[in-house]
Design an enzyme around this catalytic site. Structure first.
Site, mmCIF file in Angstrom:
data_model
loop_
_atom_site.group_PDB
_atom_site.id
_atom_site.type_symbol
_atom_site.label_atom_id
_atom_site.label_comp_id
_atom_site.label_asym_id
_atom_site.label_seq_id
_atom_site.Cartn_x
_atom_site.Cartn_y
_atom_site.Cartn_z
ATOM 1 N N SER A 1 64.117 1.511 50.475
ATOM 2 C CA SER A 1 63.046 1.259 49.496
ATOM 3 C C SER A 1 63.553 1.533 48.084
ATOM 4 O O SER A 1 63.342 0.721 47.173
ATOM 5 C CB SER A 1 61.846 2.176 49.765
ATOM 6 O OG SER A 1 61.429 2.084 51.094
ATOM 7 N N TYR B 1 62.873 3.437 60.650
ATOM 8 C CA TYR B 1 62.329 3.829 59.341
ATOM 9 C C TYR B 1 60.817 3.666 59.393
ATOM 10 O O TYR B 1 60.300 2.563 59.318
ATOM 11 C CB TYR B 1 62.960 2.941 58.268
ATOM 12 C CG TYR B 1 62.583 3.246 56.826
ATOM 13 C CD1 TYR B 1 61.657 4.237 56.480
ATOM 14 C CD2 TYR B 1 63.155 2.528 55.785
ATOM 15 C CE1 TYR B 1 61.323 4.498 55.165
ATOM 16 C CE2 TYR B 1 62.834 2.778 54.455
ATOM 17 C CZ TYR B 1 61.914 3.762 54.154
ATOM 18 O OH TYR B 1 61.586 4.018 52.836
ATOM 19 N N LYS C 1 63.461 8.103 60.529
ATOM 20 C CA LYS C 1 63.248 8.453 59.123
ATOM 21 C C LYS C 1 61.747 8.572 58.962
ATOM 22 O O LYS C 1 61.021 7.571 59.013
ATOM 23 C CB LYS C 1 63.828 7.373 58.198
ATOM 24 C CG LYS C 1 63.615 7.613 56.713
ATOM 25 C CD LYS C 1 64.266 6.465 55.949
ATOM 26 C CE LYS C 1 64.264 6.558 54.445
ATOM 27 N NZ LYS C 1 63.070 7.003 53.782
ATOM 28 N N THR D 1 58.935 8.962 56.908
ATOM 29 C CA THR D 1 58.347 8.898 55.574
ATOM 30 C C THR D 1 56.837 8.876 55.735
ATOM 31 O O THR D 1 56.174 7.837 55.655
ATOM 32 C CB THR D 1 58.892 7.685 54.788
ATOM 33 O OG1 THR D 1 60.323 7.748 54.824
ATOM 34 C CG2 THR D 1 58.448 7.721 53.333
ATOM 35 N N GLY E 1 61.322 11.928 55.091
ATOM 36 C CA GLY E 1 61.358 10.851 54.096
ATOM 37 C C GLY E 1 60.628 11.119 52.796
ATOM 38 O O GLY E 1 60.935 10.496 51.789
ATOM 39 N N ASP F 1 60.347 13.563 49.930
ATOM 40 C CA ASP F 1 61.084 14.717 49.410
ATOM 41 C C ASP F 1 60.144 15.893 49.127
ATOM 42 O O ASP F 1 60.525 17.052 49.293
ATOM 43 C CB ASP F 1 61.821 14.322 48.124
ATOM 44 C CG ASP F 1 62.624 13.040 48.295
ATOM 45 O OD1 ASP F 1 62.643 12.494 49.415
ATOM 46 O OD2 ASP F 1 63.216 12.575 47.314
ATOM 47 N N GLU F 2 58.916 15.557 48.706
ATOM 48 C CA GLU F 2 57.941 16.599 48.364
ATOM 49 C C GLU F 2 57.471 17.367 49.593
ATOM 50 O O GLU F 2 56.839 18.414 49.484
ATOM 51 C CB GLU F 2 56.745 15.994 47.592
ATOM 52 C CG GLU F 2 56.057 14.800 48.221
ATOM 53 C CD GLU F 2 56.728 13.457 47.855
ATOM 54 O OE1 GLU F 2 57.978 13.388 47.889
ATOM 55 O OE2 GLU F 2 56.004 12.491 47.588
HETATM 56 O O1 MN9 Z 1 63.280 7.114 50.658
HETATM 57 C C1 MN9 Z 1 61.521 7.784 49.274
HETATM 58 N N1 MN9 Z 1 60.492 6.969 49.771
HETATM 59 C C2 MN9 Z 1 59.799 6.126 49.007
HETATM 60 C C3 MN9 Z 1 62.522 7.946 50.347
HETATM 61 O O2 MN9 Z 1 59.929 6.053 47.817
HETATM 62 C C4 MN9 Z 1 58.858 5.251 49.693
HETATM 63 C C5 MN9 Z 1 61.077 9.179 48.827
HETATM 64 O O3 MN9 Z 1 62.215 9.833 48.395
HETATM 65 C C6 MN9 Z 1 60.039 9.153 47.700
HETATM 66 O O4 MN9 Z 1 60.478 8.346 46.645
HETATM 67 C C7 MN9 Z 1 59.750 10.539 47.129
HETATM 68 C C8 MN9 Z 1 58.593 10.500 46.139
HETATM 69 O O5 MN9 Z 1 57.382 10.233 46.803
HETATM 70 O O6 MN9 Z 1 59.500 11.431 48.145
#
Ligand code: MN9
Length: 297
Positions: A46, A135, A163, A165, A187, A189-190
């Site tokens: 992404s 993913y 993965k 997310t 996935g 980061d927060e």
């Molecule tokens: O690949 C990212 N996913 C998306 C991982 O952007 C959909 C995350 O790193 C986010 O950008 C990040 C911020 O929400 O956690």
């Protein structure tokens, strides 16, 4: 055996002012990330704006990263596409150039049945003979791979990782309880610390690009049982991420890399570029939470 555990930046795609892919910038980005101590690189996801790239660009990006990384770290290539044939071409190509695994979102846009979605993944695995990282990103695709019949896929011997997310940590824990050999890479980061506490063995993230060391320290603190330190690091990361998401995370990550000395340009439309005010905000929050002065402007 491929051990896919670890911390991976989801690489952005450096672009020139005219919108063309900047392959020299990509090589510089690969060198930068390896020097930060990451375990691997996630290519063409992404954050890379994969659905805004042509198939030819995606292949050349994968080749460039694989050649430059030269086996120093693991490389996972996202090969997901709107249709099975294109995804197979991308998967075979990644395999032929030495990727450690392929990864794919479920096929999007049309409303496929679960059987069709599982069939898509099985076709990719069979045609490429590659290990696969599923993913799962239901917020973007509208499909949740950790619910219902889709879970069957995790029993396949070539499906090595997920993965994740998604902020649903209960589903992560249940998937891992039912599939003890599956590697889960967080996935969002927060939510890295939440993912670790429910059994994730690493992360793939956009913000890893410019703060890999913070996430490596967070993982190490968690593994050593230093929970207060792990929480403090997650909170510092989240203060940054909150601002990045507010201004547009992908362009903000590219800007953060520019501040790190790696020019990534801007995202393709329809993503809107950061304003000067956005940049000022991003730079200030980074400097506060990374504890260092950053370069441009
Ligand atoms: O690949 C990212 N996913 C998306 C991982 O952007 C959909 C995350 O790193 C986010 O950008 C990040 C911020 O929400 O956690």
């Amino acid at each position: 055996m491929n051990d896919l555990r670890g911390i991976y930046p989801a690489l952005p795609t450096p672009m020139r002012a005219d919108g063309a892919v900047n392959y020299a910038g990509l090589e510089q980005l690969v060198d930068y990330e390896i020097a930060q101590g990451v375990d691997g690189l996630y290519v063409g996801g992404s954050t890379a704006e994969s659905f805004l790239l042509t198939e030819e660009e995606r292949m050349k990006i994968a080749e460039t990263v694989l050649r430059r990384a030269d086996g120093k770290v693991k490389v996972i290539v996202h090969t997901g596409a709107g249709g099975t044939d294109a995804a197979i071409r991308l998967s075979r190509h990644a395999g032929a150039h030495g990727a450690d695994a392929i990864s794919s979102v479920p096929p999007i846009y049309f409303k496929y049945t679960t059987e069709e979605i599982i069939g898509y993944y099985r076709d990719l695995i069979a045609a490429s003979e590659m290990p696969l990282v599923v993913y799962n990103i239901p917020a973007f695709t509208g499909i949740n791979m950790t619910q219902g019949g889709a879970r069957e896929l995790f029993k396949h011997p070539q499906v090595l990782a997920l993965k994740h997310t998604n902020t649903n940590m209960y589903e992560l824990e249940r998937i891992l309880a039912h599939n003890p050999n599956l590697v889960a890479l967080n996935g969002y980061d927060e939510a890295f610390l939440s993912g670790l506490s429910m059994g994730a063995n690493g992360m793939i993230g956009s913000t890893v690009n410019f703060m890999a060391r913070k996430f490596i320290a967070l993982r190490d603190a968690f593994n050593a049982g230093r929970n207060a330190e792990a929480f403090r690091l997650q909170r510092e990361a989240n203060e940054i991420i909150e601002t990045l998401v507010e201004v547009g995370v992908f362009n903000a990550v590219k800007y953060a890399m520019e501040l790190r000395g790696v020019d990534c340009g801007q995202c393709r439309g329809p993503f809107k570029p950061l304003t000067d005010a956005d940049k000022k905000k991003v730079k200030a929050i980074l400097e506060k939470n990374l504890g260092e002065a950053l370069s441009p402007c």
